[in-house]
Design a protein around this motif. Sequence first.
Motif: not given
Lengths: 154, 946
Positions: B334-358
């Motif tokens: 479940x967590x991996x697929x979540x990361x996949x979706x995040x990657x898909x939606x934002x184009x990054x998996x770097x937690x230093x770049x992601x903000x406000x996804x909640x």
Amino acid sequence: MTVNLTLAALAGVLVGCGVVLLVSRSLVRALLGVLLMSNGVNVAFLVVSGDPGRAPLVTKETADTAVIGAGGISDPLPQAMVLTAIVITLAVTAFALALAHRSWQVSTSDIVTDDTEDTRIGDLAAKNDLADSDYGDLEDPYALSDEPDPEGGR
Amino acid sequence: MLIQVVLHLTVAACAPLLVRWWGRRAFWVLALPSLGTVVWALAQTPAVVDGRGPSEMIRWAPEIGLELGFRLDTLAWLMTLVVAGIGVLVLLYCADYFEDDEPDLGRFSAHLTAFAGAMVGLVTSDNLLLLYLFWELTTVLSYLLIGHVNQDEKSRSAATQALVVTTAGGLAMLCGLVILANAAGSYELSTILAHPPSGTVVSWAVFLILLGAISKSALVPIHFWLPGAMAAPTPVSAYLHAAAMVKAGIYLVARFAPGFAEAPPWRPTILILGALTMLVGGYRALRQHDLKLLLAFGTVSQLGFLMILVGAGTREAALAGVTMLVAHALFKSGLFLTVGSIDHATGTRDLRKLSGLRRSTPLLFWSAVLCGASMAGVPPLLGFVGKEAAYTSLLYADAAWGVPLFVVVMLGSILTFAYTARFLWGAFGTIPGKEPTSVHPLHPLAVAVPVTLAAASLVAAPLSGLGEPYLDGYVDLWPAGSHPAHLGLWHGLNLVLLLSLVTLALGAVLFAWRSRVAHLQQAMPEPPSAISAYRLFMRGLDRLSLEVTGGVQRGSLPLTLGLILLVLIVLPGGSILLGGSMPASVRAFDNPAQLGVAVLATVAAVAAVRSRRRMRGVILVGVTGYAAAVLFLVHGAPDLALTQTLVETLSLVVFVLVLRRLSGRFDENRDIRHRTIRVTLGVLTGAVVTGATVVAAGARTQLPASVGWPKTAYDYGGGGNIVNVALVDIRAWDTMGEISVVLVAATGVASLVYLSSERLSATRARVRDTRSRRGEQAADTTGGWLPEGDNAPRELRSLLLEIVTRVIFHAIMVWSLFLLFVGHNQPGGGFAAGIVAGLALTVRYLAGGAGELRAALPVMPGLLLGSGLFLSAGFGVVSMLAGGDVLQTWDYDLHLPLIGELHLVTSVFFDIGVYLVVIGLVLDILRSLGSGLDAQINRAHEEVNR
């Protein structure tokens, strides 16, 4: 089993002469060497295949009683192998000659020159140069990075 | 269970086609086999609980103990549900994860589907070798899936790394399995586990098997391939590297634990490495910036945890182990697929770049929170249930290792809580002062699948108490301990609950102090890195191969050959000198003729070596060939004599055809020193050959292998010429291989002469042209015997040759057919007959040139070569379809009125195939080295004249 010395000696002579031709740089000479060697090896087969005999042909009457070896028929198994070898040699001859011809077309010579890639690898080995290796980099890609996380531990 | 596996593989084979038709929607269909497997496994539940799970056994290769044996017991049932269930969800997820234009999607989908099938086979197989087969199948498919983006060097090297590490472990495991099976006297898993053998040898076997499990489940110190494997597309990581493949090692340990947990190497290996892995993985997960890598190190840690539980070898730990296994599969995929979706939606998996996804992806956020809570062991989720059971089982274990391991697991769980919190906060939190990351809308399944997995983690927890009896079939393999563990959310206020709360609290502290932790980690010395050691080793291998290659392969052909010959001289020659026994009896010759011929051949051979002219050398070598033919005849081998004579003649023709283009003399420097070396090499090799021949012939103690052949050749092979029967029946596979070699050589000749496809098609056009003209000539009977002879250039024509050709061509062809059909009983056969026909064609070519050759046989050589091989191979298939062995012979005696008895042998078709291949070879030689070179010579002449 009694060993036929004449044939054993001939096998050695043919293979030996073949080797002298084989280790030359001319493709055609090397091919002649291969042919001599294969004739020699085929003769060696005769020696180790056992005593000579009648041709391995049987009829309905003799099939049950035929024996292999002295006084009977010659051993058919090595003959089948040698027959295969003879035909393969023909195919190899044709291919090697086509190669020699191609070499002639390209460089008007059938001399085999040194392989440049091998020479290159030899040079690399002499210089202990591992540039070709995929493992030049020993760094751990997942090492803890030195840069601190920005913004409060991130 | 075989059906489920085969279904997966069949659908996988069709997958590229389906993807071409339907694009990514094909994944809906590809998920069906896994779905069917889940439904089937659920339907078997009552039987499995009663211990009457289905089993299958189909004989495959009983000689080596390899059978298609499957059985569904409790553990297999559970694993099947996990791998097939997660498989369905991941495949569905793919349908909304990939785009239709994803490169190589067809290949990818096939690999993923096949992987699901291999996993199902792995967990259900009941045969050690079959298990190994599926094991390695998953390894290879994992290699292909990790290296999916094969243009990327990093992804390729990650794939290779995973392959090298896991196959090395797999090979060790194979050794272990074979040793174990030998000790137990059976390859059947259930039999071995029912009566496990013991002893030193078995201990070694167990250790080797554990090596396989350790490499597959990424335990320290070879855990590094798993983070590297994150180069794979995220659905692959979710499936292979969280839920399925890495669980194969856990499964193997769980499978063998009931029988072998008491073996001496078992607990030290598993428990120590498991403990180390749990801590190292958690420690490193705390510092990753890539969400996927964070999860990967988390997975390493959890695999260590699982390994401790399933390897501990008590009822309570096993119960906790299988529960955690299910929980981990749910939350981690479940967590991996979540990361996949995040990657898909934002184009990054770097937690230093992601903000406000909640706020921007609330559904994904809540499902990740649930999965994360399960991973961190927070109630009321399945991970909490499993961890409570784990704590109980270790804390109250009836063994000395219980409490120390409990401490390790608790430390690991604190780290787990901390990195889980870091994951959630990093992925979904808001970085102060940073714009929210822009988010593309997600396809429904990219959210629905993680949500489903999160919901399963939530729902399964309160039901776990009800589910516990379903696991009895596995955990009851051990006796109950003094302090039993049970599944459930509430066991009352007790020490374990208190320790769980302490774990959560300390984990929260660790997360709150993340800056301090980070600084501390930086201050700590870098631990020795396993991947660096791996790379150092691999570089050493590269270095070794470089030095060996550089030292041995100097690029000079004579030198390389000389080196090989030197080995021949030193090793066999040395052993003849040291230990060769001379034969008991020798004779000079069988027949005085042998001596004469041998002298002649010797003279010719030596003269050939000394010859400076090419053609003289060829003829002298030819003399030795004819001499060999005479020796064959004297020995009693008429077939050999016939074939050798014919081949020798044809070889001469081929030499002449080519040598006309080369200079008359060998152009080579005559360095005396080199010549001495060459002659020495030749003399020594010749001496070794003679010595080996004498010793080998004298050492013979056994009867020839062909003792029974005369009778079998006649009774089964249906022929009186034993050599021919050997070629077309007894050793027909050899012959098949040989004519394949001939075909390859002929193709090589043509490609070296024609070089370009234009010239080849020009030749083909001329052949077609000739064929149609031949048709007209046949119709009005004006063709004559040398129909194209008049077109040959005047200066090349020879009246004598033309007349002789007219007279003998058809006679030779008839003789060739005679040899072909009589060959089964008399000297002859396909080879000799083919060369005779080839010589007839040669005569036509010499008399009338290229046009005449085309008129004689207006087809391309490829047709003859191809149909010949097809006929021979096809005969093998037909005899197999007819219910016999491959290439089996049948013979029929037909009683025909007037003619009398006609003896028909089916293997004559095989011989006809050989015949066609040989004619094809000769035609190819004549057309390439003959007409092909003619054309080149003509072109050269024209250029000179111009």
